[in-house]
Scaffold this active site. Structure first.
Site, PDB file in Angstrom:
ATOM      1  N   ASP A   9      -4.191  -9.905   1.671  1.00  0.00           N
ATOM      2  CA  ASP A   9      -2.827  -9.384   1.804  1.00  0.00           C
ATOM      3  C   ASP A   9      -1.832 -10.522   1.571  1.00  0.00           C
ATOM      4  OD1 ASP A   9      -0.670  -7.782   2.394  1.00  0.00           O
ATOM      5  OD2 ASP A   9      -0.949  -7.858   4.563  1.00  0.00           O
ATOM      6  N   ASP A 112       0.486  -5.579  -3.333  1.00  0.00           N
ATOM      7  CA  ASP A 112       0.263  -6.889  -2.713  1.00  0.00           C
ATOM      8  C   ASP A 112      -0.971  -6.962  -1.818  1.00  0.00           C
ATOM      9  OD1 ASP A 112       1.221  -5.232  -0.751  1.00  0.00           O
ATOM     10  OD2 ASP A 112       2.633  -6.667   0.091  1.00  0.00           O
ATOM     11  N   GLU A 113      -1.895  -6.026  -1.961  1.00  0.00           N
ATOM     12  CA  GLU A 113      -3.108  -6.102  -1.141  1.00  0.00           C
ATOM     13  C   GLU A 113      -4.291  -5.447  -1.854  1.00  0.00           C
ATOM     14  OE1 GLU A 113      -3.175  -3.738   2.471  1.00  0.00           O
ATOM     15  OE2 GLU A 113      -1.484  -2.550   1.745  1.00  0.00           O
TER      16      GLU A 113
END
Length: 414
Positions: A9, A112-113
């Site tokens: 993350d 974003d993860e």
């Protein structure tokens, strides 16, 4: 062999990526992550909502999802920067490329993860440290990595202390590391559910894990009750899929730091709708998708969840279209007959969605393309009509001549 899963993350992704870009373009400039700063809203007009903020900003009370003006009241020195989705996509792609060097499969779950299938890896903590260090050294931003045997626990682990950390949450660590956490920290346990559980004395994740499953289902409903029971006991999926299914709809929602009420609606609702519409519209455009149905949802402070939608004649992915229609729908939802505000409720959560997607081969035409195509079709039809009219006149003339001088004496082209 037990599965081994990493959840990676990016720390404060939008702010981090903006900071990295600025440092690259202006070497020696201040790192936004070290000062009170945030992403969101119209910087010149200072309205909109916060989509990401630095740790120094968080220490002064700034929170994601709240109106920019409220953040500025808490932190007058807050530096604001606009969203930059082109930069976000570029860094997200580079981030995923690094992860693919290490994993059997990479399942990207947001910009974003991602989950990594690292089954068979020796010394997983050492490998995780190597991944986060390569990302930082190559790209300039930090990540947190959670390690476990299932996705849920890996996700929970990555949310432990931040930033730039590696944490584990293996089954044998659940009692010590997870059961002591407040119930609202359980991934997937929303505000409404956590409040219901607190009302019957369930304060921690461990409390929920020890409850009878049937009791949880009777309190929360079959699906939610089973999820809370299984998750609290550390059970969930261990499948990391390297392919993402085609989206059937696009939506985004946000929980607000404080309720929007009648008196604050005109000031606070439009910037929230703008941010959500922009997020949905940009994702649609990126995927070359468009939808016929636009919808809004609102959840109140008394846990009522209502929605309203409308279906268009032509599909759209235009941000302005989505925003303007969503604002109309939300106003009807709040102020219309049986509206939420008629019950003196506040709005705690807001969402915008586009569904009923057009088939890929049915690309949306903008108004100029539509008029150009329509004009061309009209011209073709006009030419065909003139041609037919000319042919009909010639046929009529030939018929009259043949009737006067004898059948077959004169032919077309003769």
């Amino acid at each position: 062999m037990d599965k081994l899963i990493f959840h990676v993350d990016v720390n404060s992704a939008f702010l981090s990526w903006t900071a990295v870009k600025m440092l690259k373009e202006e070497p020696g400039s201040i790192d936004l992550r070290t000062i009170p700063s945030a992403i969101g809203g119209d910087v010149s007009k200072r309205h909109g909502v916060i989509t990401a903020c630095s740790i120094p900003a968080k220490k002064q009370g700034v929170r994601t999802g709240e109106p920019v003006m409220r953040s500025l009241e808490k932190c007058p020195s807050l530096r604001l920067f606009p969203s930059d989705f082109k930069t976000y996509r570029e860094y997200s792609a580079k981030f995923i490329d690094i992860l693919k060097k290490y994993a059997l499969a990479v399942e990207q779950v947001s910009i974003d993860e991602a989950y990594l299938d690292m089954t068979g890896t020796d010394e997983p903590i050492t490998k995780a440290e190597k991944i986060k260090e390569e990302i930082y050294e190559s790209l300039g931003f930090t990540v947190n990595i959670g390690i476990s045997t299932i996705k849920l626990l890996a996700k929970m682990a990555s949310d432990f202390e931040k930033p730039y950390k590696v944490h584990t949450l293996f089954p044998e660590e659940i009692k010590e590391k997870m059961w002591t956490l407040p119930i609202e920290k359980l991934h997937g346990c929303g505000y409404k559910t956590s409040e219901k559980l607190k009302n019957i004395g369930v304060k921690t994740i461990g409390d929920a894990a020890k409850l009878d499953k049937a009791l949880l289902c009777s309190l929360l409903g079959e699906k939610s009750g089973e999820y809370i029971y299984e998750s609290a006991n550390g059970r969930g999926s261990d499948v990391v899929s390297g392919e993402r299914e085609a989206a059937k709809s696009y939506s985004n929602e946000t929980t607000l730091p404080t309720d929007i009420r009648v008196s604050t609606y005109d000031k606070e609702m439009p910037p929230v709708i703008h941010w959500l519409s922009e997020s949905v519209g940009k994702r649609l455009t990126k995927d070359e998708a468009a939808g016929y149905t636009i919808s809004v949802i609102a959840k109140t402070s008394s846990f009522k969840r209502r929605s309203k939608q409308t279906t268009l004649v032509e599909p759209t992915n235009d941000i302005k279209d989505i925003e303007s229609i969503s604002l109309i729908l939300m106003r009807e939802l709040c102020f219309g007959e049986r509206g939420l505000f008629n019950e003196n409720d506040g709005i705690r959560l807001v969402g915008v969605g586009v569904s009923n997607l057009a088939e890929n081969e049915c690309k949306q035409l903008d108004i100029f393309s539509y008029m150009k195509e329509k004009s061309a079709q009209d011209e073709i039809r006009l030419n065909e009509s003139k041609k037919k009219e000319k042919t009909d006149k010639l046929d009529t003339m030939l018929k009259k001549i043949n009737e006067k001088y004898g059948e077959g004496k004169i032919k077309k082209g003769g």
